[in-house]
Design a protein around this motif. Structure first.
Motif, PDB file in Angstrom:
ATOM      1  N   MET A   1     -11.069   0.052  16.337  1.00 22.57           N
ATOM      2  CA  MET A   1     -11.206   1.394  15.556  1.00 22.57           C
ATOM      3  C   MET A   1     -11.031   0.819  14.092  1.00 22.57           C
ATOM      4  O   MET A   1     -10.020  -0.139  13.811  1.00 22.57           O
ATOM      5  CB  MET A   1     -10.398   2.222  15.864  1.00 22.57           C
ATOM      6  N   THR A   2     -11.699   1.334  13.178  1.00 22.26           N
ATOM      7  CA  THR A   2     -11.552   1.190  11.729  1.00 22.26           C
ATOM      8  C   THR A   2     -10.413   2.211  11.105  1.00 22.26           C
ATOM      9  O   THR A   2     -10.499   3.312  11.529  1.00 22.26           O
ATOM     10  CB  THR A   2     -12.931   1.250  11.059  1.00 22.26           C
ATOM     11  N   THR A   3      -9.586   1.681  10.167  1.00 20.08           N
ATOM     12  CA  THR A   3      -8.574   2.544   9.824  1.00 20.08           C
ATOM     13  C   THR A   3      -8.653   2.370   8.213  1.00 20.08           C
ATOM     14  O   THR A   3      -9.001   1.464   7.631  1.00 20.08           O
ATOM     15  CB  THR A   3      -7.060   2.146  10.199  1.00 20.08           C
ATOM     16  N   LEU A   4      -8.728   3.646   7.705  1.00 24.50           N
ATOM     17  CA  LEU A   4      -8.736   3.521   5.952  1.00 24.50           C
ATOM     18  C   LEU A   4      -7.618   4.036   5.531  1.00 24.50           C
ATOM     19  O   LEU A   4      -6.727   4.735   6.293  1.00 24.50           O
ATOM     20  CB  LEU A   4      -9.909   4.674   5.428  1.00 24.50           C
ATOM     21  N   HIS A   5      -7.015   3.535   4.458  1.00 23.84           N
ATOM     22  CA  HIS A   5      -5.756   4.014   3.814  1.00 23.84           C
ATOM     23  C   HIS A   5      -6.078   4.661   2.476  1.00 23.84           C
ATOM     24  O   HIS A   5      -6.843   4.273   1.565  1.00 23.84           O
ATOM     25  CB  HIS A   5      -5.130   2.654   3.410  1.00 23.84           C
ATOM     26  N   PHE A   6      -5.907   6.007   2.402  1.00 22.16           N
ATOM     27  CA  PHE A   6      -6.219   7.018   1.348  1.00 22.16           C
ATOM     28  C   PHE A   6      -5.043   6.955   0.572  1.00 22.16           C
ATOM     29  O   PHE A   6      -3.885   7.544   1.162  1.00 22.16           O
ATOM     30  CB  PHE A   6      -6.491   8.251   1.984  1.00 22.16           C
ATOM     31  N   VAL A   7      -5.014   6.749  -0.809  1.00 19.40           N
ATOM     32  CA  VAL A   7      -3.925   7.249  -1.578  1.00 19.40           C
ATOM     33  C   VAL A   7      -4.247   8.584  -2.325  1.00 19.40           C
ATOM     34  O   VAL A   7      -5.163   8.681  -2.922  1.00 19.40           O
ATOM     35  CB  VAL A   7      -3.877   5.919  -2.530  1.00 19.40           C
ATOM     36  N   LEU A   8      -3.189   9.150  -2.095  1.00 19.83           N
ATOM     37  CA  LEU A   8      -3.710  10.703  -2.600  1.00 19.83           C
ATOM     38  C   LEU A   8      -3.082  10.800  -4.178  1.00 19.83           C
ATOM     39  O   LEU A   8      -2.208  10.029  -4.549  1.00 19.83           O
ATOM     40  CB  LEU A   8      -2.668  11.766  -1.516  1.00 19.83           C
ATOM     41  N   PRO A   9      -3.560  12.125  -4.752  1.00 21.05           N
ATOM     42  CA  PRO A   9      -3.104  12.091  -6.163  1.00 21.05           C
ATOM     43  C   PRO A   9      -1.684  12.286  -6.489  1.00 21.05           C
ATOM     44  O   PRO A   9      -1.316  11.868  -7.639  1.00 21.05           O
ATOM     45  CB  PRO A   9      -3.776  13.636  -6.318  1.00 21.05           C
ATOM     46  N   ASP A  10      -0.645  12.863  -5.534  1.00 23.39           N
ATOM     47  CA  ASP A  10       0.606  12.856  -5.715  1.00 23.39           C
ATOM     48  C   ASP A  10       1.160  11.570  -5.465  1.00 23.39           C
ATOM     49  O   ASP A  10       2.515  11.403  -5.632  1.00 23.39           O
ATOM     50  CB  ASP A  10       1.223  13.756  -4.858  1.00 23.39           C
TER      51      ASP A  10
ATOM     52  N   SER B   1       1.388   9.966  -2.393  1.00 23.53           N
ATOM     53  CA  SER B   1       1.614   9.626  -1.018  1.00 23.53           C
ATOM     54  C   SER B   1       0.294   9.062  -0.560  1.00 23.53           C
ATOM     55  O   SER B   1      -0.731   8.793  -1.247  1.00 23.53           O
ATOM     56  CB  SER B   1       1.830  11.009  -0.302  1.00 23.53           C
ATOM     57  N   SER B   2       0.410   8.459   0.713  1.00 24.97           N
ATOM     58  CA  SER B   2      -0.774   7.558   1.543  1.00 24.97           C
ATOM     59  C   SER B   2      -0.794   8.361   2.665  1.00 24.97           C
ATOM     60  O   SER B   2       0.103   8.890   3.293  1.00 24.97           O
ATOM     61  CB  SER B   2      -0.905   6.330   1.220  1.00 24.97           C
ATOM     62  N   ARG B   3      -2.165   8.279   3.186  1.00 22.23           N
ATOM     63  CA  ARG B   3      -2.413   8.746   4.830  1.00 22.23           C
ATOM     64  C   ARG B   3      -3.395   7.423   5.353  1.00 22.23           C
ATOM     65  O   ARG B   3      -4.481   7.307   4.724  1.00 22.23           O
ATOM     66  CB  ARG B   3      -2.948   9.999   4.414  1.00 22.23           C
ATOM     67  N   ASP B   4      -3.085   7.043   6.351  1.00 18.97           N
ATOM     68  CA  ASP B   4      -3.913   6.197   7.132  1.00 18.97           C
ATOM     69  C   ASP B   4      -4.612   6.858   8.211  1.00 18.97           C
ATOM     70  O   ASP B   4      -4.165   7.814   8.959  1.00 18.97           O
ATOM     71  CB  ASP B   4      -3.280   5.050   8.019  1.00 18.97           C
ATOM     72  N   VAL B   5      -6.144   7.025   8.266  1.00 16.68           N
ATOM     73  CA  VAL B   5      -6.980   7.666   9.044  1.00 16.68           C
ATOM     74  C   VAL B   5      -7.872   6.835   9.804  1.00 16.68           C
ATOM     75  O   VAL B   5      -8.292   5.925   9.212  1.00 16.68           O
ATOM     76  CB  VAL B   5      -7.558   9.011   8.373  1.00 16.68           C
ATOM     77  N   PRO B   6      -8.119   7.236  11.004  1.00 19.32           N
ATOM     78  CA  PRO B   6      -9.254   6.485  11.751  1.00 19.32           C
ATOM     79  C   PRO B   6     -10.654   6.791  11.195  1.00 19.32           C
ATOM     80  O   PRO B   6     -10.816   8.063  10.837  1.00 19.32           O
ATOM     81  CB  PRO B   6      -9.088   7.091  13.046  1.00 19.32           C
ATOM     82  N   ALA B   7     -11.482   5.917  11.163  1.00 18.06           N
ATOM     83  CA  ALA B   7     -12.702   6.025  10.596  1.00 18.06           C
ATOM     84  C   ALA B   7     -13.995   5.389  11.551  1.00 18.06           C
ATOM     85  O   ALA B   7     -13.620   4.588  12.115  1.00 18.06           O
ATOM     86  CB  ALA B   7     -12.874   5.192   9.302  1.00 18.06           C
ATOM     87  N   THR B   8     -15.020   6.456  11.677  1.00 15.88           N
ATOM     88  CA  THR B   8     -16.025   5.965  12.619  1.00 15.88           C
ATOM     89  C   THR B   8     -16.904   5.231  11.877  1.00 15.88           C
ATOM     90  O   THR B   8     -17.702   5.935  11.115  1.00 15.88           O
ATOM     91  CB  THR B   8     -16.476   7.187  13.220  1.00 15.88           C
ATOM     92  N   PRO B   9     -17.636   4.142  12.210  1.00 18.28           N
ATOM     93  CA  PRO B   9     -18.707   3.305  11.405  1.00 18.28           C
ATOM     94  C   PRO B   9     -19.805   4.285  11.708  1.00 18.28           C
ATOM     95  O   PRO B   9     -20.161   4.978  12.567  1.00 18.28           O
ATOM     96  CB  PRO B   9     -18.779   2.131  12.355  1.00 18.28           C
TER      97      PRO B   9
ATOM     98  N   GLU C   1     -16.882  12.209   5.104  1.00 21.71           N
ATOM     99  CA  GLU C   1     -16.928  12.779   6.331  1.00 21.71           C
ATOM    100  C   GLU C   1     -15.485  12.689   6.921  1.00 21.71           C
ATOM    101  O   GLU C   1     -14.954  13.355   7.585  1.00 21.71           O
ATOM    102  CB  GLU C   1     -18.010  12.489   7.195  1.00 21.71           C
ATOM    103  N   THR C   2     -15.091  11.376   6.830  1.00 22.88           N
ATOM    104  CA  THR C   2     -13.900  10.869   7.270  1.00 22.88           C
ATOM    105  C   THR C   2     -12.859  11.409   6.603  1.00 22.88           C
ATOM    106  O   THR C   2     -11.841  12.122   7.393  1.00 22.88           O
ATOM    107  CB  THR C   2     -14.021   9.375   7.155  1.00 22.88           C
ATOM    108  N   ALA C   3     -12.620  11.855   5.370  1.00 22.75           N
ATOM    109  CA  ALA C   3     -11.744  12.328   4.945  1.00 22.75           C
ATOM    110  C   ALA C   3     -11.720  13.832   5.415  1.00 22.75           C
ATOM    111  O   ALA C   3     -10.611  14.626   5.685  1.00 22.75           O
ATOM    112  CB  ALA C   3     -11.982  12.352   3.193  1.00 22.75           C
ATOM    113  N   ILE C   4     -12.720  14.570   5.160  1.00 16.87           N
ATOM    114  CA  ILE C   4     -12.770  15.868   5.563  1.00 16.87           C
ATOM    115  C   ILE C   4     -12.444  16.166   7.043  1.00 16.87           C
ATOM    116  O   ILE C   4     -11.618  16.966   7.263  1.00 16.87           O
ATOM    117  CB  ILE C   4     -14.195  16.520   5.472  1.00 16.87           C
TER     118      ILE C   4
ATOM    119  N   ASP D   1     -12.042  -2.183   7.687  1.00 17.08           N
ATOM    120  CA  ASP D   1     -10.710  -1.784   7.967  1.00 17.08           C
ATOM    121  C   ASP D   1      -9.583  -2.081   7.227  1.00 17.08           C
ATOM    122  O   ASP D   1      -9.611  -3.288   6.608  1.00 17.08           O
ATOM    123  CB  ASP D   1     -10.643  -2.528   9.682  1.00 17.08           C
ATOM    124  N   GLY D   2      -8.744  -1.186   6.940  1.00 16.59           N
ATOM    125  CA  GLY D   2      -7.821  -1.459   6.282  1.00 16.59           C
ATOM    126  C   GLY D   2      -7.993  -1.342   4.638  1.00 16.59           C
ATOM    127  O   GLY D   2      -6.992  -1.315   3.843  1.00 16.59           O
TER     128      GLY D   2
END
Length: 107
Positions: free
Chosen positions: A1-10, A12-20, A26-29, A96-97
């Motif tokens: 599985m691919t995981t993306l690391h989103f850095v938010l405006p505040d 903070s960060s969030r790691d989310v699973p992402a589908t190729p 779409e992944t963020a939403i 991934d990452g």
């Protein structure tokens, strides 16, 4: 599985699973990442899924072209060299990452 690391405006960060094959937008939403508005639902008619991608993504995909390049001129936060519209970047296994930074605002 691919995981993306989103850095938010505040900061903070969030790691989310992402589908190729799915887009960054779409992944963020689908993972409830705040700060991605996606008013046009990915039809390339707005710039409310504006993100800053990391160097690894930018170097492999290149920069925005055509309509995406033009639409980035209308982003609420000034575009940068690593700006992309999330709806136009398709997830691939090699991402991934990767770090995706969400701007302070989309509207």
């Amino acid at each position: 599985m691919t995981t993306l690391h989103f850095v938010l405006p505040d900061g903070s960060s969030r790691d989310v699973p992402a589908t190729p094959g799915h887009s960054l937008m779409e992944t963020a939403i689908s993972n409830g990442v705040p700060g991605i508005v996606a008013e046009c639902a990915g039809s390339l008619a707005c710039a409310t899924c504006h993100v800053f991608v990391d160097e690894a993504i930018a170097s492999r995909l290149g920069g925005p072209e055509g309509a995406e390049d033009e639409m980035l001129d209308f982003a609420a936060v000034e575009r940068r060299p690593l700006s992309r519209l999330g709806c136009q970047v398709k997830i691939e296994d090699w991402m991934d990452g990767a770090t995706i930074t969400v701007p302070e605002t989309q509207v």
